[in-house]
Write a protein that holds these residues in place. Structure first.
Motif, PDB file in Angstrom:
ATOM      1  N   PRO A  93     -28.893  96.353 121.169  1.00 37.34           N
ATOM      2  CA  PRO A  93     -28.574  96.865 119.824  1.00 37.34           C
ATOM      3  C   PRO A  93     -27.435  96.096 119.157  1.00 37.34           C
ATOM      4  O   PRO A  93     -26.548  95.571 119.822  1.00 37.34           O
ATOM      5  CB  PRO A  93     -28.167  98.324 120.090  1.00 37.34           C
ATOM      6  N   LEU A  94     -27.500  96.024 117.830  1.00 42.39           N
ATOM      7  CA  LEU A  94     -26.441  95.396 117.050  1.00 42.39           C
ATOM      8  C   LEU A  94     -25.459  96.454 116.565  1.00 42.39           C
ATOM      9  O   LEU A  94     -25.822  97.617 116.385  1.00 42.39           O
ATOM     10  CB  LEU A  94     -27.028  94.675 115.840  1.00 42.39           C
ATOM     11  N   GLU A  95     -24.207  96.046 116.356  1.00 40.90           N
ATOM     12  CA  GLU A  95     -23.215  96.946 115.780  1.00 40.90           C
ATOM     13  C   GLU A  95     -22.775  96.373 114.440  1.00 40.90           C
ATOM     14  O   GLU A  95     -22.162  95.311 114.375  1.00 40.90           O
ATOM     15  CB  GLU A  95     -22.008  97.114 116.701  1.00 40.90           C
ATOM     16  N   ILE A  96     -23.120  97.077 113.361  1.00 43.99           N
ATOM     17  CA  ILE A  96     -22.816  96.623 112.006  1.00 43.99           C
ATOM     18  C   ILE A  96     -22.080  97.731 111.276  1.00 43.99           C
ATOM     19  O   ILE A  96     -22.577  98.854 111.162  1.00 43.99           O
ATOM     20  CB  ILE A  96     -24.094  96.240 111.240  1.00 43.99           C
ATOM     21  N   HIS A  97     -20.876  97.413 110.790  1.00 46.92           N
ATOM     22  CA  HIS A  97     -20.047  98.388 110.071  1.00 46.92           C
ATOM     23  C   HIS A  97     -19.862  99.668 110.883  1.00 46.92           C
ATOM     24  O   HIS A  97     -19.883 100.785 110.351  1.00 46.92           O
ATOM     25  CB  HIS A  97     -20.663  98.723 108.709  1.00 46.92           C
ATOM     26  N   GLY A  98     -19.675  99.493 112.187  1.00 47.64           N
ATOM     27  CA  GLY A  98     -19.412 100.639 113.054  1.00 47.64           C
ATOM     28  C   GLY A  98     -20.646 101.415 113.469  1.00 47.64           C
ATOM     29  O   GLY A  98     -20.536 102.402 114.206  1.00 47.64           O
ATOM     30  N   GLU A  99     -21.830 100.991 113.042  1.00 42.84           N
ATOM     31  CA  GLU A  99     -23.063 101.674 113.403  1.00 42.84           C
ATOM     32  C   GLU A  99     -23.934 100.792 114.299  1.00 42.84           C
ATOM     33  O   GLU A  99     -23.992  99.584 114.107  1.00 42.84           O
ATOM     34  CB  GLU A  99     -23.854 102.057 112.146  1.00 42.84           C
ATOM     35  N   LYS A 100     -24.608 101.420 115.262  1.00 39.43           N
ATOM     36  CA  LYS A 100     -25.478 100.678 116.161  1.00 39.43           C
ATOM     37  C   LYS A 100     -26.892 100.616 115.574  1.00 39.43           C
ATOM     38  O   LYS A 100     -27.471 101.636 115.192  1.00 39.43           O
ATOM     39  CB  LYS A 100     -25.500 101.326 117.541  1.00 39.43           C
ATOM     40  N   ILE A 101     -27.436  99.397 115.524  1.00 39.44           N
ATOM     41  CA  ILE A 101     -28.782  99.160 115.001  1.00 39.44           C
ATOM     42  C   ILE A 101     -29.667  98.728 116.161  1.00 39.44           C
ATOM     43  O   ILE A 101     -29.363  97.755 116.861  1.00 39.44           O
ATOM     44  CB  ILE A 101     -28.767  98.074 113.910  1.00 39.44           C
ATOM     45  N   ASP A 102     -30.771  99.451 116.374  1.00 38.07           N
ATOM     46  CA  ASP A 102     -31.630  99.135 117.517  1.00 38.07           C
ATOM     47  C   ASP A 102     -32.929  98.432 117.137  1.00 38.07           C
ATOM     48  O   ASP A 102     -33.799  98.217 117.986  1.00 38.07           O
ATOM     49  CB  ASP A 102     -31.946 100.408 118.315  1.00 38.07           C
ATOM     50  N   GLU A 103     -33.091  98.075 115.843  1.00 40.41           N
ATOM     51  CA  GLU A 103     -34.260  97.317 115.437  1.00 40.41           C
ATOM     52  C   GLU A 103     -33.889  96.327 114.335  1.00 40.41           C
ATOM     53  O   GLU A 103     -32.892  96.505 113.638  1.00 40.41           O
ATOM     54  CB  GLU A 103     -35.384  98.237 114.971  1.00 40.41           C
ATOM     55  N   ALA A 104     -34.687  95.279 114.221  1.00 43.22           N
ATOM     56  CA  ALA A 104     -34.417  94.238 113.227  1.00 43.22           C
ATOM     57  C   ALA A 104     -35.737  93.677 112.719  1.00 43.22           C
ATOM     58  O   ALA A 104     -36.791  93.834 113.351  1.00 43.22           O
ATOM     59  CB  ALA A 104     -33.560  93.127 113.826  1.00 43.22           C
ATOM     60  N   VAL A 105     -35.664  93.007 111.596  1.00 41.37           N
ATOM     61  CA  VAL A 105     -36.866  92.408 111.004  1.00 41.37           C
ATOM     62  C   VAL A 105     -37.262  91.161 111.789  1.00 41.37           C
ATOM     63  O   VAL A 105     -36.431  90.294 112.052  1.00 41.37           O
ATOM     64  CB  VAL A 105     -36.616  92.048 109.528  1.00 41.37           C
ATOM     65  N   THR A 106     -38.506  91.083 112.178  1.00 38.58           N
ATOM     66  CA  THR A 106     -38.994  89.923 112.926  1.00 38.58           C
ATOM     67  C   THR A 106     -39.942  89.049 112.103  1.00 38.58           C
ATOM     68  O   THR A 106     -40.129  87.876 112.420  1.00 38.58           O
ATOM     69  CB  THR A 106     -39.738  90.378 114.198  1.00 38.58           C
ATOM     70  N   LYS A 107     -40.524  89.620 111.037  1.00 30.95           N
ATOM     71  CA  LYS A 107     -41.450  88.825 110.229  1.00 30.95           C
ATOM     72  C   LYS A 107     -41.614  89.438 108.837  1.00 30.95           C
ATOM     73  O   LYS A 107     -41.557  90.656 108.672  1.00 30.95           O
ATOM     74  CB  LYS A 107     -42.827  88.744 110.901  1.00 30.95           C
ATOM     75  N   VAL A 108     -41.812  88.559 107.860  1.00 29.86           N
ATOM     76  CA  VAL A 108     -42.179  88.990 106.509  1.00 29.86           C
ATOM     77  C   VAL A 108     -43.444  88.223 106.121  1.00 29.86           C
ATOM     78  O   VAL A 108     -43.500  86.998 106.262  1.00 29.86           O
ATOM     79  CB  VAL A 108     -41.060  88.729 105.483  1.00 29.86           C
ATOM     80  N   THR A 109     -44.446  88.953 105.656  1.00 34.16           N
ATOM     81  CA  THR A 109     -45.728  88.341 105.288  1.00 34.16           C
ATOM     82  C   THR A 109     -46.023  88.610 103.817  1.00 34.16           C
ATOM     83  O   THR A 109     -45.987  89.760 103.371  1.00 34.16           O
ATOM     84  CB  THR A 109     -46.871  88.906 106.149  1.00 34.16           C
ATOM     85  N   TRP A 110     -46.274  87.530 103.082  1.00 38.35           N
ATOM     86  CA  TRP A 110     -46.684  87.647 101.679  1.00 38.35           C
ATOM     87  C   TRP A 110     -48.167  87.292 101.576  1.00 38.35           C
ATOM     88  O   TRP A 110     -48.604  86.251 102.073  1.00 38.35           O
ATOM     89  CB  TRP A 110     -45.888  86.702 100.792  1.00 38.35           C
ATOM     90  N   THR A 111     -48.939  88.144 100.910  1.00 37.76           N
ATOM     91  CA  THR A 111     -50.369  87.917 100.738  1.00 37.76           C
ATOM     92  C   THR A 111     -50.712  87.983  99.249  1.00 37.76           C
ATOM     93  O   THR A 111     -50.304  88.922  98.555  1.00 37.76           O
ATOM     94  CB  THR A 111     -51.193  88.969 101.498  1.00 37.76           C
ATOM     95  N   ALA A 112     -51.447  86.991  98.771  1.00 38.48           N
ATOM     96  CA  ALA A 112     -51.822  86.944  97.365  1.00 38.48           C
ATOM     97  C   ALA A 112     -52.828  88.041  97.052  1.00 38.48           C
ATOM     98  O   ALA A 112     -53.730  88.329  97.842  1.00 38.48           O
ATOM     99  CB  ALA A 112     -52.405  85.581  97.018  1.00 38.48           C
ATOM    100  N   ASP A 113     -52.668  88.677  95.905  1.00 37.65           N
ATOM    101  CA  ASP A 113     -53.596  89.719  95.482  1.00 37.65           C
ATOM    102  C   ASP A 113     -54.861  89.085  94.896  1.00 37.65           C
ATOM    103  O   ASP A 113     -54.787  88.176  94.069  1.00 37.65           O
ATOM    104  CB  ASP A 113     -52.941  90.608  94.410  1.00 37.65           C
ATOM    105  N   GLY A 114     -55.998  89.572  95.305  1.00 41.59           N
ATOM    106  CA  GLY A 114     -57.264  89.068  94.774  1.00 41.59           C
ATOM    107  C   GLY A 114     -57.469  87.596  95.079  1.00 41.59           C
ATOM    108  O   GLY A 114     -57.240  87.125  96.188  1.00 41.59           O
ATOM    109  N   LYS A 115     -57.869  86.843  94.060  1.00 43.25           N
ATOM    110  CA  LYS A 115     -58.132  85.417  94.229  1.00 43.25           C
ATOM    111  C   LYS A 115     -56.969  84.557  93.736  1.00 43.25           C
ATOM    112  O   LYS A 115     -57.131  83.354  93.531  1.00 43.25           O
ATOM    113  CB  LYS A 115     -59.421  85.030  93.488  1.00 43.25           C
TER     114      LYS A 115
END
Length: 245
Positions: A93-115
């Motif tokens: 876990p990460l500690e940020i601003h005194g709070e423990k964070i147990d998850e993080a972003v691993t991927k961001v996916t952008w998909t075009a709408d329609g064609k």
């Protein structure tokens, strides 16, 4: 015959010059808006060019560094595209601003709408706000996968080795600058500046209201004195009139 050989040699030389002077293909890259300071927050743009003449880019996947996880990642809406943020549990876990964070972003996916998508000869930027940036790293490496509507996939995942030429498909790299005093950057600074402006405006309004109240009180005081003096003068004149009468 001799002239033919000279002409042929000239043609080969000209071709070689054209090849050597041809620009390298553009690739997926990442750059900050302003500075990306260690320990702070930043807004960055993933820039995606289209390298094909007969197909459009309709999907982009960006993997975030596992060795320096980022707990806060927000995407900015891009017209014609849908963004999906994927989070995973952290082993540590990460500690940020005194709070423990147990998850993080691993991927961001952008998909075009329609064609829709990134058409030939164009590029698209995908803005992301992220933080808290690590304090023990000089850069962050993001691996990107670019997909075209003809099913062709280009993987921008090759690391850049120091002292060596750039690989054919380099991974996007975000350089980090020295830590700032307040450990904030990008949108955070804008928010604090807006709050400070609001305080200044409120203070100015209070001061203006106070000045207005003081001015009103003075005017009323002067009016009261004038009215009182007029009353006294009227009384004196009335008394004299009765005596004379």
């Amino acid at each position: 015959m001799k002239m033919s050989r000279i002409a042929a040699a000239g043609a080969v030389a000209a071709s070689a010059v054209l090849v050597l002077s041809a620009p390298a293909f553009a690739h997926v890259s990442v750059s900050p808006e302003g500075a990306a300071a260690k320990g702070g927050y930043a807004t960055v743009n993933f820039k995606v060019p289209n390298e094909m003449d007969d197909a459009s880019t309709n999907k982009l996947e960006v993997s975030f560094p596992a060795d320096h996880p980022l707990a806060s990642v927000m995407t900015q809406p891009v017209a014609g595209w849908t963004a999906k943020v994927t989070k995973s549990k952290l082993d540590k876990p990460l500690e940020i601003h005194g709070e423990k964070i147990d998850e993080a972003v691993t991927k961001v996916t952008w998909t075009a709408d329609g064609k829709g998508g990134i058409e030939p000869g164009t590029f698209q930027k995908f803005p992301v706000s992220m933080g808290q940036l690590p304090e023990d790293a000089d850069e962050l490496v993001f691996k990107a996968v670019q997909t075209y509507d003809n099913k062709e996939v280009v993987r921008w995942i090759e690391p850049q080795q120091k002292g060596q030429e750039e690989p054919e498909h380099p991974a996007p790299v975000l350089p980090l600058t020295a830590a700032s005093d307040d450990h904030h950057g990008g949108a955070a600074d804008d928010t604090e500046a807006d709050a400070e402006d609001g305080k200044n405006e409120n203070a100015a309004a209070d001061a203006e209201s106070s000045d207005s109240s003081d001015t009103t009180a003075r005017v009323l005081g002067i009016v009261g004195i004038v009215v009182g003096a007029a009353g006294v003068a009227f009384g004196v004149l009335a008394g004299r009139h009765r005596v004379n009468g």
